[in-house]
Design a protein around this motif. Structure first.
Motif, short mmCIF file in Angstrom:
data_model
loop_
_atom_site.label_atom_id
_atom_site.label_comp_id
_atom_site.label_asym_id
_atom_site.label_seq_id
_atom_site.Cartn_x
_atom_site.Cartn_y
_atom_site.Cartn_z
N TRP A 43 0.81 -1.21 0.00
CA TRP A 43 0.00 0.00 0.00
C TRP A 43 0.84 1.26 0.00
O TRP A 43 0.45 2.26 -0.58
N TRP A 44 2.03 1.23 0.62
CA TRP A 44 2.88 2.41 0.67
C TRP A 44 3.47 2.75 -0.69
O TRP A 44 3.97 3.85 -0.90
N LEU A 45 3.39 1.81 -1.65
CA LEU A 45 3.80 2.06 -3.03
C LEU A 45 2.59 2.16 -3.96
O LEU A 45 2.75 2.14 -5.18
N SER A 46 1.41 2.22 -3.38
CA SER A 46 0.15 2.31 -4.13
C SER A 46 -0.10 1.12 -5.04
O SER A 46 -0.72 1.25 -6.09
N GLU A 47 0.41 -0.06 -4.65
CA GLU A 47 0.13 -1.28 -5.42
C GLU A 47 -1.30 -1.72 -5.17
O GLU A 47 -1.74 -1.77 -4.02
N PRO A 48 -2.03 -2.05 -6.23
CA PRO A 48 -3.40 -2.52 -6.03
C PRO A 48 -3.41 -3.98 -5.54
O PRO A 48 -2.45 -4.72 -5.77
N PRO A 49 -4.50 -4.39 -4.90
CA PRO A 49 -4.63 -5.79 -4.49
C PRO A 49 -4.69 -6.71 -5.71
O PRO A 49 -5.03 -6.28 -6.81
N ARG A 50 -4.38 -7.97 -5.49
CA ARG A 50 -4.44 -8.94 -6.58
C ARG A 50 -4.73 -10.34 -6.03
O ARG A 50 -4.53 -10.61 -4.85
N THR A 51 -5.20 -11.17 -6.94
CA THR A 51 -5.44 -12.57 -6.62
C THR A 51 -4.31 -13.38 -7.23
O THR A 51 -3.94 -13.16 -8.39
N CYS A 52 -3.77 -14.30 -6.47
CA CYS A 52 -2.63 -15.11 -6.91
C CYS A 52 -3.06 -16.58 -6.99
O CYS A 52 -3.85 -17.05 -6.17
N TYR A 53 -2.51 -17.26 -7.99
CA TYR A 53 -2.82 -18.67 -8.20
C TYR A 53 -1.52 -19.45 -8.40
O TYR A 53 -0.63 -18.99 -9.13
N LEU A 54 -1.44 -20.61 -7.81
CA LEU A 54 -0.38 -21.57 -8.10
C LEU A 54 -1.04 -22.66 -8.92
O LEU A 54 -2.01 -23.29 -8.46
N VAL A 55 -0.58 -22.84 -10.16
CA VAL A 55 -1.25 -23.76 -11.09
C VAL A 55 -0.29 -24.77 -11.68
O VAL A 55 0.91 -24.53 -11.78
N GLN A 56 -0.86 -25.91 -12.09
CA GLN A 56 -0.16 -26.91 -12.90
C GLN A 56 -0.54 -26.62 -14.33
O GLN A 56 -1.71 -26.74 -14.70
N ALA A 57 0.41 -26.14 -15.13
CA ALA A 57 0.14 -25.76 -16.52
C ALA A 57 1.08 -26.53 -17.43
O ALA A 57 2.26 -26.19 -17.53
#
Length: 80
Positions: A43-57
């Motif tokens: 937040w101190w760098l104004s980064e927006p929230p995000r959703t993270c995924y660990l996937v088998q691709a």
């Protein structure tokens, strides 16, 4: 895991999960979501929230990040 940090194209399944990853001109079908979590961003760098995924691709284990506010996807890390 190796850091990548590259923008990628991700297609979603009907359930809203990642279903296909296109990276480096190759298509990787996502066979399963191994983990999913929310990251609030620095937040101190104004980064927006995000959703993270660990996937088998395909033959890769990949960590994908989806930035909610811009709908951007990027490949954070891979383990091949």
């Amino acid at each position: 895991m190796k850091a990548v940090q590259q923008a990628v194209e991700v297609s979603l399944t009907g359930g809203g999960e990642p279903g296909r990853l296109i990276w480096d001109n190759r298509t990787y079908p996502i066979r399963g979501v191994l983990d999913q979590w929310r990251y609030g961003g620095r937040w101190w760098l104004s980064e927006p929230p995000r959703t993270c995924y660990l996937v088998q691709a395909g033959g890769l284990i990949a960590e994908l990040h989806h930035e909610d506010s811009t709908d951007a996807w990027w490949l954070a890390r891979i383990q091949d």
